[in-house]
Design an enzyme around this catalytic site. Structure first.
Site, PDB file in Angstrom:
ATOM      1  N   GLU A   1       0.874  -1.275  -0.045  1.00 48.63           N
ATOM      2  CA  GLU A   1      -0.196   0.642   0.155  1.00 48.63           C
ATOM      3  C   GLU A   1       0.995   1.344  -0.079  1.00 48.63           C
ATOM      4  O   GLU A   1       1.013   2.488  -0.593  1.00 48.63           O
ATOM      5  CB  GLU A   1      -0.982  -0.189   1.072  1.00 48.63           C
ATOM      6  CG  GLU A   1      -2.562  -0.692   0.735  1.00 48.63           C
ATOM      7  CD  GLU A   1      -3.241  -0.152   2.196  1.00 48.63           C
ATOM      8  OE1 GLU A   1      -2.954   0.002   2.826  1.00 48.63           O
ATOM      9  OE2 GLU A   1      -4.792  -0.810   1.564  1.00 48.63           O
TER      10      GLU A   1
ATOM     11  N   LYS B   1     -14.665  -0.357  -4.008  1.00 50.17           N
ATOM     12  CA  LYS B   1     -15.390  -0.066  -3.269  1.00 50.17           C
ATOM     13  C   LYS B   1     -16.014   0.820  -3.982  1.00 50.17           C
ATOM     14  O   LYS B   1     -17.532   0.256  -3.889  1.00 50.17           O
ATOM     15  CB  LYS B   1     -14.364   1.185  -1.723  1.00 50.17           C
ATOM     16  CG  LYS B   1     -13.819  -0.205  -0.877  1.00 50.17           C
ATOM     17  CD  LYS B   1     -13.272   1.210   0.355  1.00 50.17           C
ATOM     18  CE  LYS B   1     -12.795   0.573   0.858  1.00 50.17           C
ATOM     19  NZ  LYS B   1     -11.761   1.683   1.881  1.00 50.17           N
TER      20      LYS B   1
HETATM   21  O1  PA5 Z   1      -4.219   1.760   5.663  1.00 43.51           O
HETATM   22  C1  PA5 Z   1      -5.153   1.531   5.268  1.00 43.51           C
HETATM   23  O2  PA5 Z   1      -5.364   2.956   5.847  1.00 43.51           O
HETATM   24  C2  PA5 Z   1      -6.248   0.376   4.748  1.00 43.51           C
HETATM   25  O3  PA5 Z   1      -5.881  -0.931   5.197  1.00 43.51           O
HETATM   26  C3  PA5 Z   1      -6.956   0.461   6.350  1.00 43.51           C
HETATM   27  O4  PA5 Z   1      -6.229  -0.103   7.398  1.00 43.51           O
HETATM   28  C4  PA5 Z   1      -8.692  -0.872   6.399  1.00 43.51           C
HETATM   29  O5  PA5 Z   1      -8.415  -0.148   5.133  1.00 43.51           O
HETATM   30  C5  PA5 Z   1      -9.166  -0.381   6.906  1.00 43.51           C
HETATM   31  O6  PA5 Z   1      -9.469   1.127   7.377  1.00 43.51           O
HETATM   32  P1  PA5 Z   1     -10.410   1.577   8.078  1.00 43.51           P
HETATM   33  O7  PA5 Z   1      -9.530   1.166   9.789  1.00 43.51           O
HETATM   34  O8  PA5 Z   1     -10.607   2.333   8.420  1.00 43.51           O
HETATM   35  O9  PA5 Z   1     -11.891   0.522   8.980  1.00 43.51           O
END
Ligand code: PA5
Length: 446
Positions: free
Chosen positions: A286, A421
């Protein structure tokens, strides 16, 4: 020092002066992190977190964990991505990949809300049938679909079993300090809440309540985890590449990437490291995979995967390098005895510990893979315990930030995760997505 970089197996792939050439860029990336002058600088809260974490909340986390342990035989941890992977990695790394199955005096921990599979959800529901349980729902945004769906189910189950008042004594929410549906609901219903700081992104949040509460419930030593992270932060303070293994690792990744190695395979010889690999893949995938750039992070657990992916790594397309975790002291060992009949011809191993066999498998694999054209970066890991978990987490986080800046990307955003999403919401008929739904319908009809 819990983690030490060994570059011995890189000699035929990287020449020493190449690292010297990168030193000024590493120094610039260091400034970007420490002076908060780089891309995504709103999300650098993790840099000082091992020292500046909220001590009052830390004490509350430990108290909540005690309450959960007294009240429950199981903890349901609801979250996805950065709100899930770190806690799971920690429990398997520090305790065991068989944590739930082993005899212990701490609750079983089940992770849900990290998939939309109904079969998975039903399995976990059956595992808590007749079992006292508590819930830790974790979501920074408070609106992520997968955990929100799972929370609905477990909130209802808790309320049916213990009543609304009883349920609120068993629900712990880890979320934004002020915003989001989960925060609003928690305030309204009186759930105990823990904060994911604004300046700490999901994948950098394992050393906040996100990871710490489930870890404390599993009996991990939070002080030791934070001490490891502190020492790791101190060891990665000096921008001089000769004195900073973390930065050298980041620089080597960048060098190899620029030479055409596009896949980094994290390889460990311990099954309890498997979820750590998953955490690592999210952190790097990511953080770096954007703007049509970035190493693809992959992982293997050897020797298991030597019997599957080993063929490709040895002999397939040459675009990989490996980062090998060389564990110095296993959590426990096993002595191999002599067999009088030597029916399997294995008496040549008798009198040795199994860890020595594992070590030789590693040594032999490194030599074979290097000969096969795969650069091997080795990270010597002293042991797998609470302290080294904190150390390794910080090591990888800081290396990731430096590596991202060397690559010229914003290591702290994840714009690409919105694509699926939006399509999913449009297909499911979520209000506000009508226009996209019409576009998708047209596309599907063509
Ligand atoms: O690293 C990230 O930002 C994502 O993987 C989020 O952690 C993930 O989408 C979960 O998001 P949230 O904590 O808002 O539910």
């Amino acid at each position: 020092m819990s983690v030490k970089l060994n570059t011995k197996y890189l000699r035929s792939f990287v020449r020493p002066h190449e690292l010297d050439g990168l030193a000024p860029l590493v120094a610039a990336a260091h400034q970007q992190v420490h002076q908060k002058s780089g891309l995504g600088n709103d999300f650098l809260g993790w840099v000082d977190l091992p020292f500046s974490y909220d001590k009052e909340e830390f004490a509350r986390i430990k108290a909540a964990a005690e309450k959960i342990k007294n009240q429950s035989q199981a903890l349901i941890v609801i979250g996805i991505g950065g709100s899930y992977l770190g806690a799971r990695a920690a429990i398997e790394y520090i305790k065991s990949n068989n944590y739930n199955a082993l005899k212990k005096d701490t609750p079983n921990i089940y992770f849900v809300g990290n998939t939309i599979s109904p079969a998975y959800l039903n399995d976990i529901l059956s595992l808590v049938d007749g079992v006292d349980f508590s819930v830790n729902v974790i979501s920074k945004s408070g609106t992520t679909t997968e955990p929100a769906l799972a929370f609905r189910v477990f909130k209802e189950l808790l309320e049916q079993r213990y009543g609304v008042e009883g349920a609120k004594e068993r629900i712990y929410a880890t979320t934004d300090k002020a915003r989001g549906t989960l925060k609003e609901l928690s305030d309204k219903n009186g759930y105990e809440t823990f904060v994911i700081p604004d300046d700490v992104g999901g994948r950098f949040s394992v050393l906040t309540a996100v990871g710490l509460l489930p870890m404390a419930v599993a009996g991990c030593d939070l002080e030791a985890v934070m001490a490891g992270a502190q020492d790791s932060a101190k060891a990665a303070e000096d921008p001089d590449l000769d004195k900073n293994d973390c930065y050298r690792y980041a620089a080597i990744r960048n060098l190899l990437y620029n030479k055409g190695y596009s896949v980094e395979v994290l390889a460990a010889y311990e099954p309890s490291f498997r979820e750590m690999c998953e955490w690592f893949k999210q952190l790097y995938g990511e953080s770096e995979g954007k703007d049509n750039k970035g190493l693809f992070p992959a992982s293997v657990i050897f020797s298991t995967d030597l019997h599957s992916m080993g063929q490709y790594i040895q002999d397939g397309r040459r675009q990989l390098f490996e980062t090998v975790i060389d564990l110095q002291q296993p959590k426990s060992d096993f002595f191999i005895k002599e067999d009088a009949s030597n029916f399997d011809g294995l008496n040549f191993l008798a009198g040795q510990n199994m860890s020595s066999v594992n070590k030789m498998a590693m040594q032999g694999t490194i030599l074979a893979h290097v000969k096969g054209g795969v650069p091997n970066v080795v990270l010597e890991l002293e042991k797998m315990d609470d302290y080294s978990f904190g150390y390794l987490v910080y090591f990888f986080e800081k290396a990731c930030a430096i590596s991202g800046y060397l690559l010229g990307v914003n290591p702290f955003d994840q714009p690409g995760v919105e694509g699926y999403k939006n399509n999913m919401f449009a297909l499911l008929g979520k209000p506000g997505y009508e226009e996209l739904r019409a576009e998708i319908d047209k596309e599907l009809a063509e």
